[in-house]
Design a protein around this motif. Structure first.
Motif, mmCIF file in Angstrom:
data_model
loop_
_atom_site.group_PDB
_atom_site.id
_atom_site.type_symbol
_atom_site.label_atom_id
_atom_site.label_comp_id
_atom_site.label_asym_id
_atom_site.label_seq_id
_atom_site.Cartn_x
_atom_site.Cartn_y
_atom_site.Cartn_z
ATOM 1 N N LEU A 163 0.726 -1.178 0.130
ATOM 2 C CA LEU A 163 -0.169 -0.052 -0.075
ATOM 3 C C LEU A 163 0.881 1.075 0.112
ATOM 4 O O LEU A 163 0.636 2.286 -0.631
ATOM 5 N N ALA A 164 1.807 1.355 0.788
ATOM 6 C CA ALA A 164 2.938 2.370 1.055
ATOM 7 C C ALA A 164 3.470 2.854 -0.262
ATOM 8 O O ALA A 164 3.861 3.916 -0.636
ATOM 9 N N SER A 165 3.946 1.580 -1.026
ATOM 10 C CA SER A 165 4.868 1.774 -2.202
ATOM 11 C C SER A 165 4.087 2.086 -3.346
ATOM 12 O O SER A 165 4.724 2.630 -4.452
ATOM 13 N N GLY A 166 2.713 1.651 -3.532
ATOM 14 C CA GLY A 166 1.914 1.758 -4.677
ATOM 15 C C GLY A 166 2.023 0.601 -5.608
ATOM 16 O O GLY A 166 2.013 0.678 -6.732
ATOM 17 N N ALA A 167 2.617 -0.584 -5.114
ATOM 18 C CA ALA A 167 2.991 -1.495 -5.980
ATOM 19 C C ALA A 167 1.735 -2.185 -6.735
ATOM 20 O O ALA A 167 0.680 -1.844 -6.140
ATOM 21 N N ALA A 168 2.018 -3.040 -7.562
ATOM 22 C CA ALA A 168 0.583 -3.529 -8.077
ATOM 23 C C ALA A 168 -0.065 -4.666 -7.534
ATOM 24 O O ALA A 168 -1.402 -4.624 -7.686
ATOM 25 N N GLY A 169 0.730 -5.347 -6.433
ATOM 26 C CA GLY A 169 -0.085 -6.184 -5.721
ATOM 27 C C GLY A 169 0.712 -6.759 -4.626
ATOM 28 O O GLY A 169 1.664 -6.291 -4.400
ATOM 29 N N VAL A 170 0.167 -7.772 -4.068
ATOM 30 C CA VAL A 170 0.844 -8.736 -3.165
ATOM 31 C C VAL A 170 0.686 -10.240 -3.234
ATOM 32 O O VAL A 170 -0.139 -10.530 -4.102
ATOM 33 N N PRO A 180 -5.457 -13.982 5.815
ATOM 34 C CA PRO A 180 -6.398 -14.531 4.431
ATOM 35 C C PRO A 180 -6.737 -13.855 3.309
ATOM 36 O O PRO A 180 -6.837 -12.449 3.676
ATOM 37 N N LEU A 181 -6.826 -14.452 2.219
ATOM 38 C CA LEU A 181 -6.952 -13.583 1.171
ATOM 39 C C LEU A 181 -8.283 -12.511 1.199
ATOM 40 O O LEU A 181 -8.266 -11.590 0.638
ATOM 41 N N ALA A 182 -9.259 -13.174 1.592
ATOM 42 C CA ALA A 182 -10.621 -12.424 1.796
ATOM 43 C C ALA A 182 -10.190 -11.123 2.392
ATOM 44 O O ALA A 182 -10.859 -10.064 2.009
ATOM 45 N N ILE A 183 -9.510 -11.276 3.350
ATOM 46 C CA ILE A 183 -9.330 -9.948 4.335
ATOM 47 C C ILE A 183 -8.530 -9.071 3.591
ATOM 48 O O ILE A 183 -8.624 -7.892 3.514
ATOM 49 N N VAL A 184 -7.423 -9.401 2.900
ATOM 50 C CA VAL A 184 -6.487 -8.734 2.116
ATOM 51 C C VAL A 184 -7.258 -8.160 0.897
ATOM 52 O O VAL A 184 -6.850 -6.801 0.664
ATOM 53 N N ARG A 185 -8.277 -8.706 0.429
ATOM 54 C CA ARG A 185 -8.925 -8.132 -0.737
ATOM 55 C C ARG A 185 -9.636 -6.886 -0.323
ATOM 56 O O ARG A 185 -9.794 -5.640 -0.873
ATOM 57 N N LYS A 186 -10.135 -6.931 0.925
ATOM 58 C CA LYS A 186 -10.896 -5.751 1.513
ATOM 59 C C LYS A 186 -9.865 -4.809 1.862
ATOM 60 O O LYS A 186 -10.329 -3.298 1.912
ATOM 61 N N LEU A 187 -8.679 -4.897 2.281
ATOM 62 C CA LEU A 187 -7.928 -3.791 2.439
ATOM 63 C C LEU A 187 -7.159 -3.005 1.518
ATOM 64 O O LEU A 187 -6.772 -2.108 1.453
ATOM 65 N N LEU A 188 -7.175 -3.933 0.146
ATOM 66 C CA LEU A 188 -6.573 -3.148 -1.070
ATOM 67 C C LEU A 188 -7.578 -2.767 -1.921
ATOM 68 O O LEU A 188 -8.495 -3.187 -1.974
ATOM 69 N N PRO A 189 -7.102 -1.857 -2.784
ATOM 70 C CA PRO A 189 -8.079 -1.312 -3.758
ATOM 71 C C PRO A 189 -8.404 -2.339 -4.918
ATOM 72 O O PRO A 189 -7.788 -3.367 -5.032
ATOM 73 N N PRO A 190 -9.685 -2.296 -5.513
ATOM 74 C CA PRO A 190 -9.894 -3.342 -6.531
ATOM 75 C C PRO A 190 -8.971 -3.542 -7.681
ATOM 76 O O PRO A 190 -9.031 -4.711 -8.132
#
Length: 531
Positions: free
Chosen positions: A84-91, A99-109
């Motif tokens: 999030l801080a670096s503006g990377a394309a993803g994780v 869990p992926l479901a929680i990560v999906r909520k934290l990151l932009p679509p």
């Protein structure tokens, strides 16, 4: 990281996972990454397990700044905060991460989320939770991650099962764990589901990061992937073209190859069992090839550069290091590899050895009797008695077609009727004589004949003749090698001086030496079945 809803389309073909601890002396991290990008890397994952957050963020920012110049996305391993801080394309997440479901909520679509998977269940869960891609592995043992725990190395077979779970989902897949320039071809060909679902890329760590020439290493990997990707639609076993398979066409191609072998005189490198070395060499010479029996690991790189064919027959299950090296170097030089897993179902050691070899390199041809083919296909329909078979298959065509699809190669089932398939077409050959089965190593010299003809066909592919049916087509080459031996056996058995197996073998070698294209055309008994 972009905050809009548009998800980036990613080319996963060459996925670099960083490892600064692997850098050779004098090579800086960013220099290595830039050389790899110029060589063809399409995704970079920043993996830092030993640094504090501030340093990780600095490395991520520097990597993103560099990769943006090449329009290559950067994925952050594990750390959602750094992404999030670096503006990377993803994780990229491991099985023990958030869990992926929680990560999906934290990151932009727009965020790309990948998950490491070792089992089919992992892959199914990743699909269910909305992963964009999965990393399948470890395919091989690797020094960049602890894979000592049971089940940590899934191998080629495990990757196939996971790819089956991704069928029709749109979730991309990369193979990871020990993938390098030497085994990438086997990885690509081997990691394909039974229905043809293949990898979208390979993830590489040490082969690039530890290389003093990361540009050259990345280029080699990228070119291999591109060549494989372009060839997928044509089938993995064809070097150039596939003919229309008819009885007449197969017979004509086999007849042509009789003279081609004698003209090009392929070097036939054989790592074979001690029982048959002399007669295998004599058969090679009689057919028109040039035999060499070389087992030492140190010789394999040089021998693989010489055009021809390679036979690996492990009847006496020794020289395994030489077999591993020979297959790997043959793959790198696009040299056909014929694998004869003699007695593979007889002992657990033979089964483990076959799995080790088939994880290391890509065969062009697998040949065996019913028990051997059954063991590789995990079928209990045919029992083994040492190196011999007890019984046969109810539907041999289905067995060879399925195994050919699994291993992405030609499969030959030898017997009274020989069945061979590329995963689509099945060719049945009904020449031969019962006395052939009464000499030691009849199946082994069949492997020799096939390696000789495959070697000649691969050489012919580099000097194509207009209208030729045999320019690199391995299915035709296997058919031709099989016909050469079985037709010569028929002719030898009919000689007046042949009274049994003791007089048959010299007559067989004579008939192989005298075999003519006309004899093949006039004698070949061929049936073709195409899906």
């Amino acid at each position: 990281m972009s905050t809009d809803n548009v998800k980036r389309v990613v080319d996963f073909s060459l996925y670099l996972v960083t490892g600064r601890n692997l850098l050779p002396h004098g090579k800086s991290y960013l220099t290595c990454i830039e050389e790899a990008l110029r060589g063809g890397v399409t995704v970079v994952q920043v993996r830092e397990k030993e640094v504090e957050t501030a340093e990780f963020l600095e490395i991520a920012n520097d990597t993103i700044a560099l990769c943006s110049r090449y329009n290559v996305p950067v994925i952050i391993n594990d750390r959602i905060d750094v992404a999030l801080a670096s503006g990377a394309a993803g994780v990229h997440l491991g099985q023990s991460d958030m869990p992926l479901a929680i990560v999906r909520k934290l990151l932009p679509p727009s965020a790309i989320i990948g998950v490491s998977c070792t089992t089919r269940e992992h892959a199914l869960k990743a699909v269910e939770e909305g992963a964009d891609y999965v990393g399948l592995g470890a395919i091989y043992a690797t020094r960049t991650k602890d894979v000592s725990a049971p089940g940590s190395v899934c191998g080629i077979a495990g990757a196939r099962a996971m790819l089956g779970a991704l069928e029709g989902t749109g979730v991309k897949a990369v193979a990871i764990g020990g993938v390098n320039s030497k085994n990438v071809l086997r990885t690509l060909h081997g990691c394909v589901s039974s229905t043809g679902h293949a990898l979208d890329g390979v993830a590489v760590v040490s082969d690039i990061m530890a290389s003093p020439e990361p540009y050259a290493t990345a280029s080699c990997l990228a070119q291999t992937f591109c060549a494989w990707s372009a060839a997928v639609s044509r089938g993995p076993a064809a070097f150039l073209v596939k003919a229309q398979y008819t009885r007449e066409g197969i017979a004509a191609a086999a007849a042509t190859l009789v003279d081609t072998v004698r003209r090009v005189r392929p070097l036939v490198h054989q790592i074979t069992n001690n029982v048959v070395k002399t007669q295998s060499a004599n058969v090679t010479l009689a057919l028109g090839g040039s035999p060499i029996m070389a087992e030492a690991e140190a010789e394999q790189a040089d021998l693989a550069r010489v055009p021809g064919g390679l036979l690996i027959n492990y009847g006496t299950v020794d020289a395994i290091d030489g077999m591993l090296a020979a297959g790997i170097h043959a793959n790198q030089n696009r040299k056909p590899v014929v694998f004869d897993p003699v007695g593979v179902g007889a002992t657990s050691f033979r089964r483990a050895t076959a799995a080790k070899l088939l994880d290391a390199w890509q065969p062009t041809v697998i040949k065996g009797n019913a028990a051997e083919i059954g063991a590789l296909a995990d079928s209990e329909e045919v029992k083994a008695q040492g190196v011999d078979s007890l019984g046969g298959f109810k539907d041999a065509s289905a067995v060879v077609r399925s195994l050919a699809r699994t291993h992405r190669c030609i499969v030959l089932l030898s017997g009274p009727t020989d069945y061979l398939s590329d995963g689509s077409t099945v060719i049945r050959l009904s020449n031969g004589h019962a006395i052939l089965g009464q000499i030691t190593g009849a199946g082994c010299v069949l492997g020799t004949a096939i390696a000789t003809y495959c070697g000649a066909a691969s050489i012919a592919a580099s000097e194509p003749c207009e209208g030729s049916l045999v320019n690199g087509d391995m299915l035709l080459a296997v058919a031709a090698g099989t016909l050469a031996l079985t037709i010569a056996a028929q002719r030898a058995a009919g000689r007046k001086e042949v009274r049994g197996p003791g007089t048959f073998l010299p007559a067989l070698i004579d008939e192989l030496a005298m075999l003519s294209p006309g004899a093949v055309l006039g004698t070949a008994t061929i049936d073709v079945e195409t899906e």
